[in-house]
Write an enzyme that holds these catalytic residues in place. Sequence first.
Site, short mmCIF file in Angstrom:
data_model
loop_
_atom_site.label_atom_id
_atom_site.label_comp_id
_atom_site.label_asym_id
_atom_site.label_seq_id
_atom_site.Cartn_x
_atom_site.Cartn_y
_atom_site.Cartn_z
N LYS A 9 -2.81 10.41 -35.05
CA LYS A 9 -2.19 10.42 -33.73
C LYS A 9 -1.03 11.42 -33.68
O LYS A 9 -0.56 11.91 -34.73
CB LYS A 9 -1.70 9.01 -33.42
CG LYS A 9 -2.82 7.97 -33.38
CD LYS A 9 -2.27 6.59 -33.07
CE LYS A 9 -3.41 5.57 -33.06
NZ LYS A 9 -2.93 4.24 -32.68
N TYR A 49 -10.63 4.54 -25.94
CA TYR A 49 -9.87 3.29 -25.85
C TYR A 49 -10.37 2.41 -24.70
O TYR A 49 -9.57 1.72 -24.08
CB TYR A 49 -8.39 3.60 -25.67
CG TYR A 49 -7.65 3.96 -26.95
CD1 TYR A 49 -7.81 3.20 -28.11
CD2 TYR A 49 -6.78 5.05 -26.99
CE1 TYR A 49 -7.12 3.52 -29.28
CE2 TYR A 49 -6.09 5.37 -28.17
CZ TYR A 49 -6.27 4.59 -29.31
OH TYR A 49 -5.58 4.90 -30.46
N ASN A 119 1.59 4.25 -34.41
CA ASN A 119 1.29 3.74 -35.76
C ASN A 119 0.45 4.74 -36.57
O ASN A 119 -0.35 4.36 -37.42
CB ASN A 119 0.63 2.36 -35.66
CG ASN A 119 -0.62 2.40 -34.80
OD1 ASN A 119 -1.08 3.47 -34.40
ND2 ASN A 119 -1.19 1.24 -34.52
N HIS A 122 -5.63 5.97 -36.27
CA HIS A 122 -6.63 5.03 -35.77
C HIS A 122 -7.81 5.10 -36.73
O HIS A 122 -8.19 6.18 -37.17
CB HIS A 122 -7.09 5.44 -34.36
CG HIS A 122 -8.36 4.76 -33.95
ND1 HIS A 122 -8.36 3.52 -33.34
CD2 HIS A 122 -9.66 5.11 -34.10
CE1 HIS A 122 -9.63 3.15 -33.13
NE2 HIS A 122 -10.43 4.10 -33.58
N GLU A 133 -17.69 6.08 -31.96
CA GLU A 133 -16.55 7.00 -31.96
C GLU A 133 -16.91 8.35 -32.59
O GLU A 133 -16.43 9.39 -32.15
CB GLU A 133 -15.36 6.34 -32.69
CG GLU A 133 -14.81 5.15 -31.89
CD GLU A 133 -13.69 4.40 -32.59
OE1 GLU A 133 -13.42 4.66 -33.78
OE2 GLU A 133 -13.07 3.54 -31.94
P1 CMP Z 1 -5.34 1.70 -32.56
O1 CMP Z 1 -5.79 1.21 -33.89
O2 CMP Z 1 -5.53 3.15 -32.26
O3 CMP Z 1 -6.07 0.84 -31.42
C1 CMP Z 1 -5.49 0.62 -30.15
C2 CMP Z 1 -4.11 1.17 -30.05
O4 CMP Z 1 -3.35 0.69 -28.96
C3 CMP Z 1 -3.32 0.72 -31.28
O5 CMP Z 1 -3.78 1.37 -32.42
C4 CMP Z 1 -1.91 1.03 -30.84
O6 CMP Z 1 -1.62 2.42 -30.93
C5 CMP Z 1 -1.98 0.66 -29.35
N1 CMP Z 1 -1.50 -0.71 -29.08
C6 CMP Z 1 -2.14 -1.87 -29.36
N2 CMP Z 1 -1.41 -2.93 -28.94
C7 CMP Z 1 -0.28 -2.43 -28.40
C8 CMP Z 1 0.88 -3.00 -27.81
N3 CMP Z 1 1.02 -4.32 -27.68
N4 CMP Z 1 1.84 -2.18 -27.36
C9 CMP Z 1 1.72 -0.84 -27.48
N5 CMP Z 1 0.63 -0.22 -28.03
C10 CMP Z 1 -0.34 -1.00 -28.49
#
Ligand code: CMP
Length: 139
Positions: A9, A49, A119, A122, A133
């Site tokens: 990301k 997403y 984070n 993904h 994906e």
């Molecule tokens: P990812 O594993 O890419 O899958 C969905 C993404 O949404 C997750 O990682 C985070 O980047 C984001 N995400 C999921 N839950 C939340 C939340 N409560 N607040 C903000 N971002 C979120």
Amino acid sequence: MEKTLVLIKPDGVKKGLGKKIVKYYQNAGLKMIKRKEIDPTPQLLKQHYFAHVAKPFYPDLEKFMLSSHIVVMIFEGSDAVAIARKVTGATDPAKAEKGTIRRDLGDLSLPDDDRIMMNLVHASATKEEAEREIKLWFG
Ligand code: CMP
């Protein structure tokens, strides 16, 4: 051999963590078989997403995901999906186990929502998600 999709990301890209992140997956026995840098479109992100598009955090997530290019990769190996998920760690870096990418390299000083969103990576959650994906990002 199983394949899975991993995406670095914008926070991982901006912090120059690409090589370090790849090493975590390689050290877990996975082989990177494809890699490309891409400026995603809102449409592509909505497809990626789709399960989160209706959630309250989605607009911020999309804005964040558009804030720089991202790196999209395919890793291959026996049990690649589960291994990549384990190495990636829990969605919230503060709750991820030590030794995972999100815990070791994540920004634990951020407020909860930002930390959960930014984070670093993904990784596909299931084999079906990986297939979908991989098709979406690599055609
Ligand atoms: P990812 O594993 O890419 O899958 C969905 C993404 O949404 C997750 O990682 C985070 O980047 C984001 N995400 C999921 N839950 C939340 C939340 N409560 N607040 C903000 N971002 C979120």
